[in-house]
Design a protein around this motif. Sequence first.
Motif, PDB file in Angstrom:
ATOM      1  N   VAL A   7     -29.599  19.670 -31.903  1.00 35.51           N
ATOM      2  CA  VAL A   7     -29.259  18.405 -31.019  1.00 35.51           C
ATOM      3  C   VAL A   7     -27.538  20.103 -29.846  1.00 35.51           C
ATOM      4  CG1 VAL A   7     -28.371  16.835 -32.899  1.00 35.51           C
ATOM      5  CG2 VAL A   7     -27.359  19.226 -32.743  1.00 35.51           C
ATOM      6  N   ARG A   8     -26.985  19.835 -29.228  1.00 32.46           N
ATOM      7  CA  ARG A   8     -26.240  20.514 -28.587  1.00 32.46           C
ATOM      8  C   ARG A   8     -25.299  21.171 -29.323  1.00 32.46           C
ATOM      9  NH1 ARG A   8     -28.014  16.281 -24.667  1.00 32.46           N
ATOM     10  NH2 ARG A   8     -26.628  14.867 -25.331  1.00 32.46           N
ATOM     11  N   LYS A   9     -25.073  21.596 -28.960  1.00 33.91           N
ATOM     12  CA  LYS A   9     -23.935  22.297 -29.549  1.00 33.91           C
ATOM     13  C   LYS A   9     -22.833  22.227 -30.010  1.00 33.91           C
ATOM     14  CE  LYS A   9     -24.779  27.594 -29.517  1.00 33.91           C
ATOM     15  NZ  LYS A   9     -25.042  28.013 -30.981  1.00 33.91           N
ATOM     16  N   GLY A  10     -22.117  22.358 -31.187  1.00 33.04           N
ATOM     17  CA  GLY A  10     -21.233  21.573 -31.496  1.00 33.04           C
ATOM     18  C   GLY A  10     -21.697  19.931 -31.919  1.00 33.04           C
ATOM     19  N   ASN A  11     -22.960  20.198 -32.191  1.00 30.17           N
ATOM     20  CA  ASN A  11     -23.688  18.300 -32.899  1.00 30.17           C
ATOM     21  C   ASN A  11     -21.916  17.061 -31.796  1.00 30.17           C
ATOM     22  OD1 ASN A  11     -24.678  16.193 -33.979  1.00 30.17           O
ATOM     23  ND2 ASN A  11     -24.923  16.992 -35.871  1.00 30.17           N
ATOM     24  N   PRO A  12     -21.970  16.826 -31.025  1.00 27.54           N
ATOM     25  CA  PRO A  12     -21.242  16.028 -30.301  1.00 27.54           C
ATOM     26  C   PRO A  12     -21.241  14.066 -30.842  1.00 27.54           C
ATOM     27  CG  PRO A  12     -22.511  16.753 -28.410  1.00 27.54           C
ATOM     28  CD  PRO A  12     -22.775  17.329 -29.640  1.00 27.54           C
ATOM     29  N   LYS A  13     -22.726  14.326 -31.263  1.00 22.89           N
ATOM     30  CA  LYS A  13     -22.765  13.120 -31.455  1.00 22.89           C
ATOM     31  C   LYS A  13     -23.088  12.556 -33.523  1.00 22.89           C
ATOM     32  CE  LYS A  13     -24.731  10.195 -27.936  1.00 22.89           C
ATOM     33  NZ  LYS A  13     -24.347   9.705 -27.340  1.00 22.89           N
ATOM     34  N   GLY A  14     -22.805  13.910 -33.787  1.00 24.46           N
ATOM     35  CA  GLY A  14     -22.966  14.220 -35.336  1.00 24.46           C
ATOM     36  C   GLY A  14     -24.023  13.804 -36.156  1.00 24.46           C
ATOM     37  N   LEU A  15     -25.202  13.643 -35.316  1.00 24.18           N
ATOM     38  CA  LEU A  15     -26.440  13.809 -35.850  1.00 24.18           C
ATOM     39  C   LEU A  15     -27.046  14.969 -37.259  1.00 24.18           C
ATOM     40  CD1 LEU A  15     -27.863  12.589 -31.976  1.00 24.18           C
ATOM     41  CD2 LEU A  15     -26.840  11.168 -33.955  1.00 24.18           C
ATOM     42  N   ARG A  16     -27.180  13.913 -37.799  1.00 28.15           N
ATOM     43  CA  ARG A  16     -27.507  14.657 -39.522  1.00 28.15           C
ATOM     44  C   ARG A  16     -29.062  14.195 -40.447  1.00 28.15           C
ATOM     45  NH1 ARG A  16     -21.727  14.885 -38.905  1.00 28.15           N
ATOM     46  NH2 ARG A  16     -21.149  17.255 -38.409  1.00 28.15           N
ATOM     47  N   ASN A  17     -29.462  13.257 -39.886  1.00 32.60           N
ATOM     48  CA  ASN A  17     -30.715  12.164 -40.493  1.00 32.60           C
ATOM     49  C   ASN A  17     -30.710  11.422 -39.386  1.00 32.60           C
ATOM     50  OD1 ASN A  17     -28.632   9.766 -40.826  1.00 32.60           O
ATOM     51  ND2 ASN A  17     -27.809  10.959 -42.861  1.00 32.60           N
TER      52      ASN A  17
ATOM     53  N   GLY B 223     -29.358  29.161 -26.089  1.00 30.29           N
ATOM     54  CA  GLY B 223     -27.144  29.088 -26.245  1.00 30.29           C
ATOM     55  C   GLY B 223     -26.471  27.579 -26.032  1.00 30.29           C
ATOM     56  N   ARG B 224     -27.248  26.903 -25.661  1.00 31.13           N
ATOM     57  CA  ARG B 224     -26.670  25.551 -25.223  1.00 31.13           C
ATOM     58  C   ARG B 224     -26.927  24.583 -26.578  1.00 31.13           C
ATOM     59  NH1 ARG B 224     -29.239  23.547 -19.811  1.00 31.13           N
ATOM     60  NH2 ARG B 224     -30.642  25.393 -20.239  1.00 31.13           N
ATOM     61  N   THR B 225     -27.932  25.133 -27.589  1.00 30.13           N
ATOM     62  CA  THR B 225     -28.128  23.967 -28.568  1.00 30.13           C
ATOM     63  C   THR B 225     -28.221  24.310 -30.013  1.00 30.13           C
ATOM     64  OG1 THR B 225     -31.007  24.896 -28.727  1.00 30.13           O
ATOM     65  CG2 THR B 225     -30.006  22.650 -26.186  1.00 30.13           C
ATOM     66  N   GLU B 226     -28.299  24.009 -31.347  1.00 35.77           N
ATOM     67  CA  GLU B 226     -28.267  24.876 -32.031  1.00 35.77           C
ATOM     68  C   GLU B 226     -28.878  23.558 -32.880  1.00 35.77           C
ATOM     69  OE1 GLU B 226     -23.965  24.565 -32.870  1.00 35.77           O
ATOM     70  OE2 GLU B 226     -24.154  22.161 -34.450  1.00 35.77           O
ATOM     71  N   SER B 227     -29.533  24.301 -34.243  1.00 31.47           N
ATOM     72  CA  SER B 227     -30.508  23.385 -35.340  1.00 31.47           C
ATOM     73  C   SER B 227     -28.980  22.754 -36.530  1.00 31.47           C
ATOM     74  CB  SER B 227     -30.999  23.888 -36.459  1.00 31.47           C
ATOM     75  OG  SER B 227     -30.657  25.599 -36.668  1.00 31.47           O
ATOM     76  N   THR B 228     -29.542  21.715 -37.268  1.00 33.03           N
ATOM     77  CA  THR B 228     -28.247  21.306 -38.155  1.00 33.03           C
ATOM     78  C   THR B 228     -28.933  21.612 -39.727  1.00 33.03           C
ATOM     79  OG1 THR B 228     -30.130  19.759 -38.056  1.00 33.03           O
ATOM     80  CG2 THR B 228     -28.189  18.941 -36.073  1.00 33.03           C
ATOM     81  N   GLU B 229     -28.103  21.437 -40.420  1.00 34.88           N
ATOM     82  CA  GLU B 229     -28.737  21.479 -41.828  1.00 34.88           C
ATOM     83  C   GLU B 229     -30.101  21.241 -42.184  1.00 34.88           C
ATOM     84  OE1 GLU B 229     -27.783  23.793 -43.788  1.00 34.88           O
ATOM     85  OE2 GLU B 229     -26.290  24.709 -42.202  1.00 34.88           O
ATOM     86  N   PRO B 230     -30.901  21.501 -42.787  1.00 31.35           N
ATOM     87  CA  PRO B 230     -32.053  21.188 -42.919  1.00 31.35           C
ATOM     88  C   PRO B 230     -31.617  20.068 -44.181  1.00 31.35           C
ATOM     89  CG  PRO B 230     -32.301  22.979 -43.215  1.00 31.35           C
ATOM     90  CD  PRO B 230     -31.068  23.163 -43.486  1.00 31.35           C
ATOM     91  N   PHE B 231     -32.325  18.453 -44.196  1.00 31.72           N
ATOM     92  CA  PHE B 231     -31.957  17.869 -45.154  1.00 31.72           C
ATOM     93  C   PHE B 231     -33.610  16.747 -44.676  1.00 31.72           C
ATOM     94  CE2 PHE B 231     -32.612  15.650 -40.671  1.00 31.72           C
ATOM     95  CZ  PHE B 231     -33.277  14.749 -41.220  1.00 31.72           C
ATOM     96  N   LYS B 232     -33.538  15.873 -46.658  1.00 32.86           N
ATOM     97  CA  LYS B 232     -34.608  15.311 -47.094  1.00 32.86           C
ATOM     98  C   LYS B 232     -34.647  13.525 -46.344  1.00 32.86           C
ATOM     99  CE  LYS B 232     -34.345  17.342 -50.995  1.00 32.86           C
ATOM    100  NZ  LYS B 232     -34.301  16.934 -53.271  1.00 32.86           N
ATOM    101  N   PRO B 233     -35.778  14.025 -45.268  1.00 31.76           N
ATOM    102  CA  PRO B 233     -36.525  12.266 -44.724  1.00 31.76           C
ATOM    103  C   PRO B 233     -36.742  11.607 -46.106  1.00 31.76           C
ATOM    104  CG  PRO B 233     -37.937  13.244 -44.524  1.00 31.76           C
ATOM    105  CD  PRO B 233     -37.404  14.891 -45.269  1.00 31.76           C
TER     106      PRO B 233
END
Length: 301
Positions: free
Chosen positions: A148-158, A227-237
């Motif tokens: 996702v983009r830095k800061g995860n602006p849409k709050g996407l976690r799953n 420098g413009r993106t990040e990874s979210t925390e791993p999750f179980k689908p």
Amino acid sequence: MSPPLEHGEHTSGTTRRSLLAGVAALGALGAAGCSRVATASTEDGGDLLERLRAAGVVRLGIAGEIPFGYIDKNGELTGEAPELAEVIFKRLGVDRVQPVPTEFGSLIPGLNSQQFDVVAAGMYVNPERCEQVIFADPDYQMLDAFIVRKGNPKGLRNYQDVVEKKAKFATGTGYAEIQYAVDAGYAEGDILIVPDQVAGLNAVEAGRVDVFAGTALTVREVVKKSGRTESTEPFKPLVEGEPHVDGGAFAFRPTETNLRDAFNVELRKLKQSGELLRILKPFGFTEAEMTDLTAKELCGG
């Protein structure tokens, strides 16, 4: 990270990703390694291990997928599966491994048509594949994560977040994540399919999509270059409403239970000693990817 499919096409079952970038570079090695192996034994449990010991070499089906099995820039075979195969087969009395590159979707057909001896491509174990091949127990487990983009602006976690927030979603060709998103309610026709995680990173950076889904391992590695993106925390689908963990393993022809069982014995020793993590760590694997899952569990019983 997928099918006989991939880690290729997907169906309603769980697949696993296919990062086919680099397959073209494997052509010369593929041509050298495509002669067929000896025909399958009809004796109980198979005698392939004895034949491999006599030949001194085992042929590994790989799919040019980083970090699972690929040819590096120096033309050398590497990846978590080939490196692990080299260790285990030496313990089994087979001194040399030889790559046979192919596309991921061709791995199971190639194995069963005698083009190589074992699939060493980090293949996810799922019930559909278990009807065609037999698996060793998984040498790693894997969760999903997003770019996702830095800061995860849409709050996407799953995947549920992706659907609820109408995010623009991308994943890779043949990735298991296609089905996970569809199961969560995302329209398959709206998914942007890209070749691999690098293309996914580029799509997020360029604003073409809000999120790219992949394995936790490949996602966390690729964002290190951005420098413009990040990874979210791993999750179980969710699979059929239940949290799911994938596991990748070596695959063998159904007749070769003796080889599969001998392989499992050595794999178990590596897990117990901690040597497995040492072998896989250079390819980005961590303690979180170590597992006691069994092939029987992932095959559905």
